[in-house]
Scaffold this motif. Structure first.
Motif, mmCIF file in Angstrom:
data_model
loop_
_atom_site.group_PDB
_atom_site.id
_atom_site.type_symbol
_atom_site.label_atom_id
_atom_site.label_comp_id
_atom_site.label_asym_id
_atom_site.label_seq_id
_atom_site.Cartn_x
_atom_site.Cartn_y
_atom_site.Cartn_z
ATOM 1 N N GLN A 51 0.808 -1.212 0.000
ATOM 2 C CA GLN A 51 0.000 0.000 0.000
ATOM 3 C C GLN A 51 0.843 1.265 0.000
ATOM 4 O O GLN A 51 0.359 2.346 -0.296
ATOM 5 C CB GLN A 51 -0.943 0.007 1.208
ATOM 6 C CG GLN A 51 -2.229 -0.746 0.851
ATOM 7 C CD GLN A 51 -2.671 -1.610 1.976
ATOM 8 O OE1 GLN A 51 -2.542 -1.202 3.122
ATOM 9 N NE2 GLN A 51 -3.170 -2.795 1.680
ATOM 10 N N SER A 52 2.143 1.118 0.305
ATOM 11 C CA SER A 52 2.964 2.339 0.251
ATOM 12 C C SER A 52 3.681 2.427 -1.096
ATOM 13 O O SER A 52 3.966 3.525 -1.565
ATOM 14 C CB SER A 52 3.998 2.321 1.377
ATOM 15 O OG SER A 52 4.866 1.206 1.175
ATOM 16 N N LEU A 53 3.892 1.264 -1.728
ATOM 17 C CA LEU A 53 4.602 1.274 -3.022
ATOM 18 C C LEU A 53 3.642 1.606 -4.168
ATOM 19 O O LEU A 53 4.017 2.282 -5.115
ATOM 20 C CB LEU A 53 5.244 -0.091 -3.258
ATOM 21 C CG LEU A 53 6.458 -0.156 -4.169
ATOM 22 C CD1 LEU A 53 7.552 0.809 -3.751
ATOM 23 C CD2 LEU A 53 7.015 -1.576 -4.196
ATOM 24 N N ALA A 54 2.390 1.161 -4.057
ATOM 25 C CA ALA A 54 1.390 1.397 -5.123
ATOM 26 C C ALA A 54 0.729 2.752 -4.889
ATOM 27 O O ALA A 54 -0.478 2.858 -4.644
ATOM 28 C CB ALA A 54 0.353 0.276 -5.124
ATOM 29 N N THR A 55 1.565 3.814 -4.894
ATOM 30 C CA THR A 55 1.049 5.180 -4.674
ATOM 31 C C THR A 55 1.794 6.184 -5.556
ATOM 32 O O THR A 55 2.948 5.954 -5.921
ATOM 33 C CB THR A 55 1.281 5.640 -3.214
ATOM 34 O OG1 THR A 55 2.704 5.667 -2.971
ATOM 35 C CG2 THR A 55 0.601 4.716 -2.209
ATOM 36 N N PRO A 56 1.133 7.322 -5.862
ATOM 37 C CA PRO A 56 1.831 8.363 -6.641
ATOM 38 C C PRO A 56 3.047 8.908 -5.882
ATOM 39 O O PRO A 56 4.067 9.245 -6.451
ATOM 40 C CB PRO A 56 0.761 9.448 -6.812
ATOM 41 C CG PRO A 56 -0.509 8.932 -6.254
ATOM 42 C CD PRO A 56 -0.258 7.670 -5.538
ATOM 43 N N GLU A 57 2.923 8.939 -4.549
ATOM 44 C CA GLU A 57 4.035 9.467 -3.740
ATOM 45 C C GLU A 57 5.289 8.609 -3.924
ATOM 46 O O GLU A 57 6.400 9.110 -4.069
ATOM 47 C CB GLU A 57 3.656 9.505 -2.242
ATOM 48 C CG GLU A 57 2.543 10.490 -1.887
ATOM 49 C CD GLU A 57 1.153 10.016 -2.332
ATOM 50 O OE1 GLU A 57 0.942 8.772 -2.485
ATOM 51 O OE2 GLU A 57 0.291 10.897 -2.575
#
Ligand code: BV8
Ligand code: ZN
Length: 251
Positions: A51-57
């Motif tokens: 959930q942290s890797l699959a983000t625009p950030e």
């Protein structure tokens, strides 16, 4: 575990249904060897939380790390084949014209098994676009460059604005494609049977889709080896792998 009476009940619901929706998650591709979302964190990426890797950030912070992850996943899909669960989904569509297939998956295995137009709520690995201006970008030539145990791959550059190219998936914190979500919600509200296959039912708003069907009075048949939040609303819970159980609904 033998599921014969549950399979008989589910097959009877399918035989009597007039408007079928099939809703799938990563579990439908598991027996094609595609790691589910959480299992896809190996090698270079194992220290990350999906959930942290699959983000625009994450992409903004390290485009090559994120692009490399998606190219590694795309190469896994390219080497995979549709499994009997994907084939059974396409067989239901052939038997029941008007069946709507809604998937949370970003692979193309439903299409390769013969599904005409699955609704991709979370986008696709095969539709890259510019991160900055949204201009569609070509897929890198040839099979995805499989970074051996995973490594950074610099994303291609947009031909229109030279921005970095991103995968065509929906990241956490991003809105789902409006037309796809509406199509899925309308189909769920109009169906009399929903087969929900291989999803943990945890990611919203996609996870709402089976509940829309229940509220509209549809029967839900779930296929999953383990219990999920959908157990209580499913008329029939087929507890096992989709590649074994789905084809039996068509016997
Ligand atoms: C949004 C594409 C707002 C990328 C994915 C707190 C509470 C509630 C919600 C939230 C919250 N905090 C944040 C949110 C919102 C968030 C969310 O729901 N978070 C969850 C984790 C709490 N949602 C979002 O951010 C969404 N956007 O809300 O935007 C907004 C609105 C307007 C304007 C701007 C913003 C976007 C969510 C989409 C994220 N992208 N995928 C990529 O693939 O990299 S989600 C991704 O994870 C998958 O697509 C899948 O949907 C989901 C779960 O993945 P998996 O676990 O792999 O798969 P699945 O869940 O399907 O589980 C596998 C199942 O298969 C298991 O149950 C297993 O038992 C079963 N199985 C295994 N083998 C088999 C099998 N079944 C059958 N046969 C087998 N052989
Ligand atoms: Zn651009």
């Amino acid at each position: 575990m033998d599921q014969s009476s549950a399979v008989r009940d589910a097959a009877a619901l399918l035989a009597g249904a007039r408007r079928v929706v099939i809703f799938t998650g990563a579990g439908v591709s598991a027996e094609s060897g595609i790691p589910t979302f959480r299992d896809a964190l190996t090698g270079l990426w194992q220290r990350f939380d999906a959930q942290s890797l699959a983000t625009p950030e994450a992409f903004r912070a390290d485009p090559a790390l994120v692009w490399g992850w998606y190219e590694w996943r795309r190469s896994a899909v390219g080497r995979a084949r549709p499994n009997p669960a994907h084939v059974a989904v396409a067989a239901v569509e052939a038997l029941r014209p008007g069946t709507v297939v809604i998937t949370q998956n970003v692979d193309d295995l439903h299409e390769r098994a013969g599904s005409a137009a699955p609704v991709h709520l979370h986008g696709s690995l095969f539709a890259p676009r510019c991160f900055d201006c949204g201009h569609p970008a070509p897929l890198p030539a040839g099979p995805a460059d499989e970074p051996v145990d995973g490594r950074r791959l610099d994303p291609p550059r947009c031909t229109a604005c030279a921005g970095p190219v991103r995968p065509g998936v929906v990241w956490f914190g991003e809105a789902l494609p409006e037309a796809s979500l509406r199509h899925a919600a309308d189909a769920a509200a109009a169906c009399d049977l929903m087969l929900t296959v291989g999803t943990s039912g945890l990611v919203y708003p996609a996870a709402e889709i089976p509940h829309l069907a229940v509220r509209a009075g549809a029967a839900v048949v779930q296929v999953n080896p383990v219990p999920t939040p959908l157990d209580p609303v499913a008329e029939v819970n087929l507890r096992g792998p989709a590649a074994q159980l789905l084809p039996r609904l068509l016997d």
